[in-house]
Design a protein around this motif. Structure first.
Motif, PDB file in Angstrom:
ATOM      1  N   ALA A 149       1.663  13.341  20.627  1.00 51.96           N
ATOM      2  CA  ALA A 149       2.728  12.651  19.899  1.00 51.96           C
ATOM      3  C   ALA A 149       4.021  12.665  20.699  1.00 51.96           C
ATOM      4  N   SER A 150       4.293  13.751  21.445  1.00 52.75           N
ATOM      5  CA  SER A 150       5.541  13.802  22.213  1.00 52.75           C
ATOM      6  C   SER A 150       5.513  12.792  23.353  1.00 52.75           C
TER       7      SER A 150
ATOM      8  N   VAL B 185      -3.838  15.018  14.416  1.00 53.19           N
ATOM      9  CA  VAL B 185      -2.436  15.452  14.415  1.00 53.19           C
ATOM     10  C   VAL B 185      -1.604  14.542  15.308  1.00 53.19           C
TER      11      VAL B 185
ATOM     12  N   VAL C  13       2.554  24.181  11.300  1.00 50.17           N
ATOM     13  CA  VAL C  13       2.158  22.790  11.059  1.00 50.17           C
ATOM     14  C   VAL C  13       2.694  22.307   9.716  1.00 50.17           C
TER      15      VAL C  13
ATOM     16  N   THR D 214       0.412  17.647  19.003  1.00 49.17           N
ATOM     17  CA  THR D 214       1.864  17.443  19.079  1.00 49.17           C
ATOM     18  C   THR D 214       2.259  16.963  20.457  1.00 49.17           C
TER      19      THR D 214
ATOM     20  N   ILE E 248       1.511  12.389  13.768  1.00 55.01           N
ATOM     21  CA  ILE E 248       2.911  12.610  14.143  1.00 55.01           C
ATOM     22  C   ILE E 248       3.451  11.386  14.874  1.00 55.01           C
TER      23      ILE E 248
ATOM     24  N   VAL F 118       6.330  21.541   9.969  1.00 52.93           N
ATOM     25  CA  VAL F 118       6.598  20.219  10.553  1.00 52.93           C
ATOM     26  C   VAL F 118       6.465  19.142   9.484  1.00 52.93           C
TER      27      VAL F 118
END
Lengths: 111, 248
Positions: free
Chosen positions: B156-157, B231, A80, B153, B235, A83
């Motif tokens: 976010a993708s 998160v 993390v 994530t 992102i 990133v």
């Protein structure tokens, strides 16, 4: 064996950091180095014939042979943060490109 | 010449590390690790406070840490303070990206290709599936592999897919920022509640329940869902910052 492959990856990343002059390539080298370190940390916790450290209805007792969960938890943290640093680096690279019109460190001072 | 020196240096360093590892008696060969001699065994047996009973899936109750996934037990329970720091690092980096790339007037970056109708509609259909998978992974973080960080994530993708498949699309960035700050504050408030009511920062206040149930492990699923949303929105905000430029 994987541990030595991870060290090869770390050294590849270090070589890239030392020799490359393109900012994007430097960031990629940093990522390769980071992947090497993460692989190394995970491989330190590997046990032959060990199972993933998750209790399920099949692997249902703490007396079974699990792989070490602590390195996995640490690598989760490291990924993390990787990133985050990559995003910050790419943002800096974008700003540098807008100012100088190039990603190459050597060409920046010449103008 | 410089490249050659760098090559020599890295080869030498790699050789030194490898030969040192190969001859070190404290560094076992891969796979020969004895977990029972390590701290991790205490995490697997939920034995940090001296409870040495066998942990059985579907039966064990009132463990000191409830998640069936031991990695989650470490990340979100034993080392939850560490995870709070990690979330802060991600927050600071997304703040830095916004500071470097953001501006008052933002518009979409011109892409070189213009997606056709099929691509736009197909990506909208895929978007829902990816988003749901991300939320599922966040919610089941204490039972199955994954958790808040991979789930976030994935959320976010799904946003990235919409950004790439539609050159007009722009998410509501303000919503991301509100979600991000709310979930981040909620994590700290949960920690402070634990400090006030239980005596420790991030103390698990709820009942742990039966190991392996969806509603088990007390606060940990709540914390992991908060992390997943945080998160994901962070992102997504970073993606938005990269795909916009200044202008009207």
């Amino acid at each position: 064996m994987l541990q030595y492959a991870a060290i090869v990856l770390i050294m590849l990343g270090l070589y890239g950091l030392l020799t490359q002059r393109n900012i994007i390539k430097i960031i990629i080298s940093l990522n390769i180095l980071e992947i090497g370190v993460n692989l190394f940390i995970v491989s330190v916790g590997f046990v032959t014939d060990g199972i993933a450290p998750i209790f399920t209805s099949v692997n249902n007792s703490s007396n079974l042979l699990f792989v070490d969960p602590l390195p996995q938890a640490l690598v989760l943290t490291a990924i993390v943060i990787g990133v985050g640093t990559t995003a910050l680096g790419l943002a800096l690279a974008k700003n540098i490109y807008q100012k100088y019109g190039t990603f190459d460190i050597n060409e920046m001072g010449e103008e | 010449m410089k490249n050659f020196l760098a090559l020599l240096l890295t080869l030498f360093l790699g050789y030194m590390i490898m030969s040192w590892l190969a001859t070190n008696e404290f560094f076992p060969a891969m796979g020969d690790v004895d977990v029972t001699t390590r701290v991790s065994q205490k995490y697997i047996e939920r034995d940090v406070n001296g409870n040495s009973e066998e942990v059985v899936f579907g039966e064990a109750t009132n463990l000191e840490s409830g998640p069936a996934n031991t990695v989650t037990a470490i990340v979100a329970d034993y080392r939850s303070f560490d995870t709070l720091g990690e979330v802060t690092v991600l927050f600071v980096s997304s703040l830095g990206v916004a500071l470097l790339l953001g501006g008052t007037k933002q518009r979409r970056l011109e892409l070189n290709f213009h997606p056709n109708f099929m691509l736009r509609v197909g990506s909208r259909a895929l978007f829902g599936i990816i988003l749901m998978t991300g939320i599922y992974i966040s919610i089941h973080g204490h039972l199955t592999p994954g958790g808040g960080f991979p789930g976030g994530t994935m959320i976010a993708s799904s946003m990235l897919l919409l950004y790439l498949a539609d050159d007009e699309f722009r998410a509501k960035v303000k919503g991301f920022k509100i979600l991000e700050s709310t979930t981040g504050s909620a994590y700290v408030i949960i920690g402070l509640l634990g400090l006030l009511l239980g005596g420790y920062f991030l103390e698990n206040l709820l009942v742990n329940g039966v190991l392996g149930d969806l509603f088990s492990a007390g606060m940990i699923p709540i914390i992991y869902i908060l992390i997943g949303l945080k998160v994901g929105s962070e992102i997504s905000g970073v993606i938005d910052n990269f795909l916009t430029e200044e202008g009207v």
